[in-house]
Design a protein around this motif. Structure first.
Motif, PDB file in Angstrom:
ATOM      1  N   SER A  28      -6.967   0.092  11.196  1.00  0.00           N
ATOM      2  CA  SER A  28      -7.901   1.261  11.683  1.00  0.00           C
ATOM      3  C   SER A  28      -7.453   1.606  13.371  1.00  0.00           C
TER       4      SER A  28
ATOM      5  N   GLU B 207      -5.053   4.681   9.613  1.00  0.00           N
ATOM      6  CA  GLU B 207      -4.840   3.401   8.299  1.00  0.00           C
ATOM      7  C   GLU B 207      -3.286   3.032   8.615  1.00  0.00           C
TER       8      GLU B 207
ATOM      9  N   LYS C 246      -4.017  -4.394   6.392  1.00  0.00           N
ATOM     10  CA  LYS C 246      -3.750  -2.934   6.987  1.00  0.00           C
ATOM     11  C   LYS C 246      -4.854  -2.877   7.484  1.00  0.00           C
TER      12      LYS C 246
ATOM     13  N   HIS D  41     -15.320  -2.215   8.740  1.00  0.00           N
ATOM     14  CA  HIS D  41     -13.794  -1.389   8.317  1.00  0.00           C
ATOM     15  C   HIS D  41     -13.980  -1.186  10.030  1.00  0.00           C
TER      16      HIS D  41
END
Length: 369
Positions: A95, A157, A93, A17
């Motif tokens: 981050s 996030e 989403k 991620h």
């Protein structure tokens, strides 16, 4: 505008991620111009969580290209080549590294598609807000919105989620051009007891857009994207820039686009018994918003109505409200008496502009003997 330098290199966590470094402006692939691989799409439907570069998606997410139709309806892409559509319970989403304790504002464009009461849940844990997108303020087919948060952690996030559940799972808002800006809390000075009275500190404004940024009511956002001010109303106010609108002072101003349902307020420290002068500018944004306008200004129990005859081509006038403080804190508020629509576009809400707001104590005039 204040900016941030690059804070860190891109990291890849154990789940791959990605966490990106912070900078003012578009998020990485914030306009979705970097497309998924064809093998990661089934028509418009995104098949894998990481198919859209720099993003993770969940639920029924579609990758929509400009000019695409759904039946007889043209799907409006706010800017550029592509956008994403969030269907039932879908989310996107990303981050990025931020400074813990700092305030930030997100700016993004959204367009309603099928349902009349579409909403968006915008969050950066633990802050979240549910923004209604059923009121269309412009005839473009979309609006740009701002939402603010305070960073509780060093990694934020950013999540945008469609909480709706429609019979057609594809129904949901289109999202495009997601950007971020760091907010610096302003302070009162000897020259102005109000903070951010010129509205220079506020959300990111896309440089190539001509529709401004909507700042939602404070009931939708715990932290105002317009530092020191509260949108104390049912409707949003519009944050406008001098590059695309007529602004009385500096580079930014506020347009009151929702009549009495569109108000801004700030509470200032005052001394009981002292006399104060609230000065401000009232004008129009040079956006074909014509007619007789009235801005109502309030300082505690005192009020003044400032008329302004707009030709929709820019201009402003100065006004003042003198009052004697009756409390240690005085609430300053502005609203528009009337609703207005642009003369060249009867589907776009508009209104008077307020700018260069100052509050200073003044000496009481001596009485003549």
């Amino acid at each position: 505008m204040k900016g941030f330098t690059l804070l860190s290199v891109v990291l890849c966590l154990s789940t791959c991620h990605l966490v990106f470094a912070f900078r003012d402006g578009l998020l990485d692939n914030g306009n979705f111009e970097q497309a998924p691989n064809a093998s990661d799409l089934n028509g418009t439907i995104v098949l894998k969580p990481n198919a859209i570069p720099k993003w993770r998606v969940s639920g029924f997410v579609e990758y929509i290209k400009a000019g695409q139709k759904q039946g007889d309806m043209l799907l409006v892409v706010p800017e550029g080549y592509a956008a994403v559509r969030l269907g039932n319970e879908a989310s996107i989403k990303q981050s990025l590294n931020v400074s813990k304790g700092m305030y930030y504002s997100l700016t993004f464009s959204a367009a309603r598609t099928c349902a009349q009461e579409e909403r968006l849940n915008v969050s950066v844990a633990p802050d979240f807000g549910v923004l209604p997108v059923q009121t269309l303020y412009s005839s473009n087919g979309w609006d740009s919105y701002a939402w603010a948060f305070q960073a509780d952690y060093s990694v934020a996030e950013i999540l945008i989620h469609n909480p709706g559940v429609e019979e057609d799972p594809a129904c949901g808002p289109l999202i495009d051009s997601i950007a971020i800006r760091a907010l610096y809390p302003p302070k009162a000075t000897r020259d102005n007891l109000l903070k951010n009275g010129d509205f220079e500190e506020g959300p990111y404004v896309f440089p190539n857009t001509r529709w401004g940024v909507l700042i939602p009511p404070n009931i939708e956002d715990d932290h105002s994207p317009l530092p020191a001010w509260i949108v104390e109303s049912l409707k949003a106010v519009k944050y406008i820039d001098a590059a695309h609108f007529s602004v009385p002072h500096g580079q930014r101003a506020i347009e009151l686009v929702g009549g009495k349902e569109s108000a801004i307020a700030q509470v200032a420290r005052t001394i009981i018994g002292k006399t104060y002068a609230l000065t401000f500018a009232v004008g129009d944004a040079s956006n074909s918003c014509e007619g007789s306008m009235i801005v109502e200004a309030f300082a505690g129990r005192d009020t003044v109505k400032v008329p302004y005859e707009s030709k929709g081509k820019g201009g402003y006038k100065r006004a003042v409200l003198r009052f004697t403080a009756t409390a240690a804190r005085t609430r300053i508020m502005f609203l528009s008496t009337y609703y207005h629509m642009r003369s060249d576009d009867f589907a776009s809400l508009c209104g008077p502009v307020v700018d260069d707001v100052k509050l200073l104590s003044v000496r009481k005039p001596r009485r003549m003997a």
